[in-house]
Scaffold this motif. Structure first.
Motif, short mmCIF file in Angstrom:
data_model
loop_
_atom_site.label_atom_id
_atom_site.label_comp_id
_atom_site.label_asym_id
_atom_site.label_seq_id
_atom_site.Cartn_x
_atom_site.Cartn_y
_atom_site.Cartn_z
N VAL A 78 -1.71 2.05 13.79
CA VAL A 78 -1.65 0.61 13.59
C VAL A 78 -1.97 0.25 12.14
CG1 VAL A 78 -2.62 -1.62 14.29
CG2 VAL A 78 -2.27 0.16 16.00
N ASN A 79 -2.97 0.91 11.54
CA ASN A 79 -3.35 0.60 10.17
C ASN A 79 -2.24 0.95 9.17
OD1 ASN A 79 -5.87 -0.30 10.97
ND2 ASN A 79 -6.87 1.66 10.65
N ILE A 80 -1.54 2.04 9.42
CA ILE A 80 -0.42 2.41 8.55
C ILE A 80 0.68 1.36 8.63
CG2 ILE A 80 1.47 4.07 8.25
CD1 ILE A 80 -0.52 6.27 9.08
N VAL A 81 0.98 0.92 9.84
CA VAL A 81 2.00 -0.13 10.03
C VAL A 81 1.58 -1.42 9.33
CG1 VAL A 81 3.14 -1.58 11.75
CG2 VAL A 81 2.84 0.85 12.19
N ILE A 82 0.30 -1.77 9.41
CA ILE A 82 -0.22 -2.98 8.75
C ILE A 82 -0.02 -2.89 7.24
CG2 ILE A 82 -2.35 -4.22 8.16
CD1 ILE A 82 -1.45 -4.93 10.89
N LEU A 83 -0.36 -1.76 6.65
CA LEU A 83 -0.23 -1.59 5.20
C LEU A 83 1.23 -1.64 4.76
CD1 LEU A 83 -2.87 1.25 4.56
CD2 LEU A 83 -3.02 -1.16 3.88
N ILE A 84 2.12 -1.03 5.54
CA ILE A 84 3.55 -1.06 5.22
C ILE A 84 4.07 -2.50 5.28
CG2 ILE A 84 5.85 -0.37 6.01
CD1 ILE A 84 4.60 2.27 6.94
N GLU A 85 3.65 -3.24 6.31
CA GLU A 85 4.11 -4.63 6.46
C GLU A 85 3.63 -5.50 5.31
OE1 GLU A 85 5.80 -8.15 8.14
OE2 GLU A 85 6.22 -6.00 8.20
N ILE A 86 2.38 -5.34 4.89
CA ILE A 86 1.87 -6.11 3.75
C ILE A 86 2.69 -5.79 2.50
CG2 ILE A 86 -0.09 -6.39 2.17
CD1 ILE A 86 -1.94 -6.06 4.58
N GLY A 87 2.99 -4.51 2.30
CA GLY A 87 3.80 -4.11 1.16
C GLY A 87 5.19 -4.71 1.19
N LEU A 88 5.82 -4.74 2.36
CA LEU A 88 7.17 -5.31 2.50
C LEU A 88 7.17 -6.82 2.24
CD1 LEU A 88 8.51 -3.39 5.63
CD2 LEU A 88 9.22 -3.10 3.25
N LEU A 89 6.14 -7.51 2.74
CA LEU A 89 6.05 -8.95 2.51
C LEU A 89 5.89 -9.26 1.02
CD1 LEU A 89 3.79 -10.07 5.51
CD2 LEU A 89 6.17 -10.74 5.11
N ILE A 90 5.07 -8.48 0.33
CA ILE A 90 4.89 -8.68 -1.11
C ILE A 90 6.20 -8.35 -1.85
CG2 ILE A 90 3.68 -7.85 -3.16
CD1 ILE A 90 1.23 -7.37 -1.35
N LEU A 91 6.86 -7.27 -1.46
CA LEU A 91 8.11 -6.87 -2.10
C LEU A 91 9.20 -7.92 -1.93
CD1 LEU A 91 9.71 -4.62 -3.57
CD2 LEU A 91 10.27 -3.68 -1.30
N SER A 92 9.25 -8.54 -0.74
CA SER A 92 10.29 -9.54 -0.48
C SER A 92 10.19 -10.75 -1.39
CB SER A 92 10.23 -9.99 0.99
OG SER A 92 9.03 -10.72 1.25
N ARG A 93 8.99 -10.96 -1.96
CA ARG A 93 8.77 -12.10 -2.87
C ARG A 93 9.59 -11.97 -4.15
NH1 ARG A 93 8.23 -16.47 -4.31
NH2 ARG A 93 6.43 -17.82 -4.45
N PHE A 94 10.02 -10.75 -4.47
CA PHE A 94 10.72 -10.50 -5.73
C PHE A 94 12.24 -10.47 -5.57
CE2 PHE A 94 6.48 -8.65 -6.08
CZ PHE A 94 6.03 -9.24 -7.25
N PHE A 95 12.73 -10.71 -4.37
CA PHE A 95 14.17 -10.74 -4.16
C PHE A 95 14.68 -12.17 -4.22
CE2 PHE A 95 13.31 -6.51 -2.86
CZ PHE A 95 14.51 -5.81 -2.89
N THR A 96 15.99 -12.33 -4.30
CA THR A 96 16.63 -13.64 -4.45
C THR A 96 16.29 -14.56 -3.29
OG1 THR A 96 18.46 -12.52 -5.55
CG2 THR A 96 18.83 -14.80 -4.87
N GLN A 97 16.12 -15.83 -3.62
CA GLN A 97 15.84 -16.83 -2.59
C GLN A 97 17.07 -17.09 -1.72
OE1 GLN A 97 14.42 -20.26 -4.87
NE2 GLN A 97 12.37 -19.87 -4.15
N VAL A 98 16.82 -17.45 -0.47
CA VAL A 98 17.88 -17.88 0.45
C VAL A 98 17.45 -19.23 1.01
CG1 VAL A 98 19.14 -17.38 2.57
CG2 VAL A 98 18.47 -15.51 1.05
#
Length: 403
Positions: A78-98
């Motif tokens: 569960v902790n690994i999944v949590i860390l991956i999800e936080i990373g993906l949410l932060i990464l998505s901030r740098f992609f083009t807006q929709v």
């Protein structure tokens, strides 16, 4: 005596899931093909992408169903999944807006929406956390969840993790998914074993806060709220909620045309594929407002039948949660049922003007591979849980019979 898990597959959940998935593919083709043809593209492009995610989903269901539940509830997993999800949410901030918001990670012709995955991840995380303190909850009620402190004092406290997720999603900004995640957290608290009065208190607080927020925006004025940088795009949705026909060519365009679509449909609809509004009049006809097109093409009768299948599926998942003897299994099942119910309610509320439009997709019917994938994973969890619970019960009965 061990009995193979395949003998306990719950068809009252699997069959409605398959029916809704197939109906969803048909609706995705219906809502996307017209514009694809107008733009000179392949009319099957969107539905093929959706079908690819469904194929991946079916493989995921098969694999998760065969997994041991003891593995899925490990803190390390569960902790690994949590860390991956936080990373993906932060990464998505740098992609083009929709449509004025970040939140999608695009590579090639495929896009992922991490906020969709969060809906199931937060259920999984809270079920695992609350399961570890069930004996304390039975003794100390809600205080077991807070350790007697209003403010958390550890970074791995469920309140800290939940707040981090909510802030990350809200600042994208993604009002719809932030709302759903917040409601899911309330649902998980309500099924954690605490006294029902705390759920009633939380529900009253949410309704009161929502009413206060809407009233404040109405009194202050949407134009004033729109000047706040992060709320500029959100303010348009509130403007449409108060009066979509006041600015039917801009802020109120979606809701006004959603009304037209539902009005066109009547009782029996215009016929599958015959929607007028999807041909460029109603923006996001294939995602946020897909159910408006369903009503236009299939009418109130057809839309009601689809809702009946969805609610039957949700009811069967709730039954699994109620019957489960293990707290983790029960909370997971009830949380997944709550996720589907909340998402359907928020979407229907948005397209009908009962609540501000939030950009939330309708389960199964809206185009969105991430949404379909996460629903499918949730269904896989429930099928695994139900098979595990029923197998343990039967094995216990057999053992008692022979002893």
């Amino acid at each position: 005596m061990k009995i193979a898990k395949r003998h306990f597959l719950n068809y009252s959940i699997l069959i409605p899931y398959l029916m809704l998935s197939i109906i969803g593919l048909i609706i995705v083709y219906s809502t996307t093909s017209a514009l694809q043809i107008q733009s000179g593209g392949n009319p099957f492009r969107s539905v093929m992408n959706q079908a690819l995610f469904w194929l991946i989903s079916l493989i995921g269901i098969f694999l998760i169903y065969r997994m041991r539940l003891s593995f899925l509830r490990k803190s390390s997993v569960v902790n690994i999944v949590i860390l991956i999800e936080i990373g993906l949410l932060i990464l998505s901030r740098f992609f083009t807006q929709v449509n004025g918001a970040h939140g999608w990670i695009r590579f090639g012709g495929i896009s992922l929406q991490p906020a969709e995955y969060l809906k199931l991840i937060i259920i999984w995380f809270l079920a695992q956390k609350f399961d570890m303190i069930q004996s304390d909850i039975g003794t100390y009620d809600y205080q077991a969840l807070t350790k007697g402190r209003w403010m958390p004092n550890r970074l791995n406290d469920w309140r800290i993790i939940s707040m981090v997720f909510l802030i990350l999603v809200a600042t994208l900004p993604d009002l719809g998914n932030a709302t759903i995640v917040a409601l899911i957290i309330v649902i998980m608290l309500s099924v954690s074993g605490i006294g029902y009065r705390w759920f009633s208190t939380a529900l009253i607080a949410i309704v009161s806060a929502s009413t206060l927020l809407l009233g404040s925006i109405w009194l202050i004025g949407v134009d004033v709220v729109a000047k706040i940088p992060i709320f500029g795009y959100i303010a348009k949705r509130f403007s449409a909620f108060f009066n979509p026909f006041k600015d039917a060519t801009d802020a109120g365009l979606q809701l006004a045309n959603s009304y037209y679509a539902m009005s066109n449909g009547g009782w029996l609809g215009l016929g599958l594929g015959n929607s007028i509004e999807k041909k460029g009049y109603l923006p996001e006809a294939h995602t946020d407002f897909a159910f408006s097109i369903v009503i236009e093409e299939l009418g109130l009768v057809g839309a009601s039948l689809i809702l009946a299948i969805l609610f039957f599926l949700i009811l069967r998942i709730i039954v699994v949660g109620i019957r489960a003897r293990d707290p983790f299994n029960s909370m997971m099942s009830l949380g997944i049922a709550g996720m589907l119910l909340v998402q359907a309610f928020v979407n229907i509320g948005g397209i009908s003007g009962l609540i501000p439009a939030t950009g939330v997709t309708f389960p199964f019917l809206s185009q969105g591979g991430s949404s379909l994938l996460i629903i499918s994973v949730g269904i896989a969890f429930v099928l695994n849980i139900d098979a595990h619970e029923r197998r343990l019960l039967l094995e216990k009965e057999i053992e008692e019979t022979f002893h």
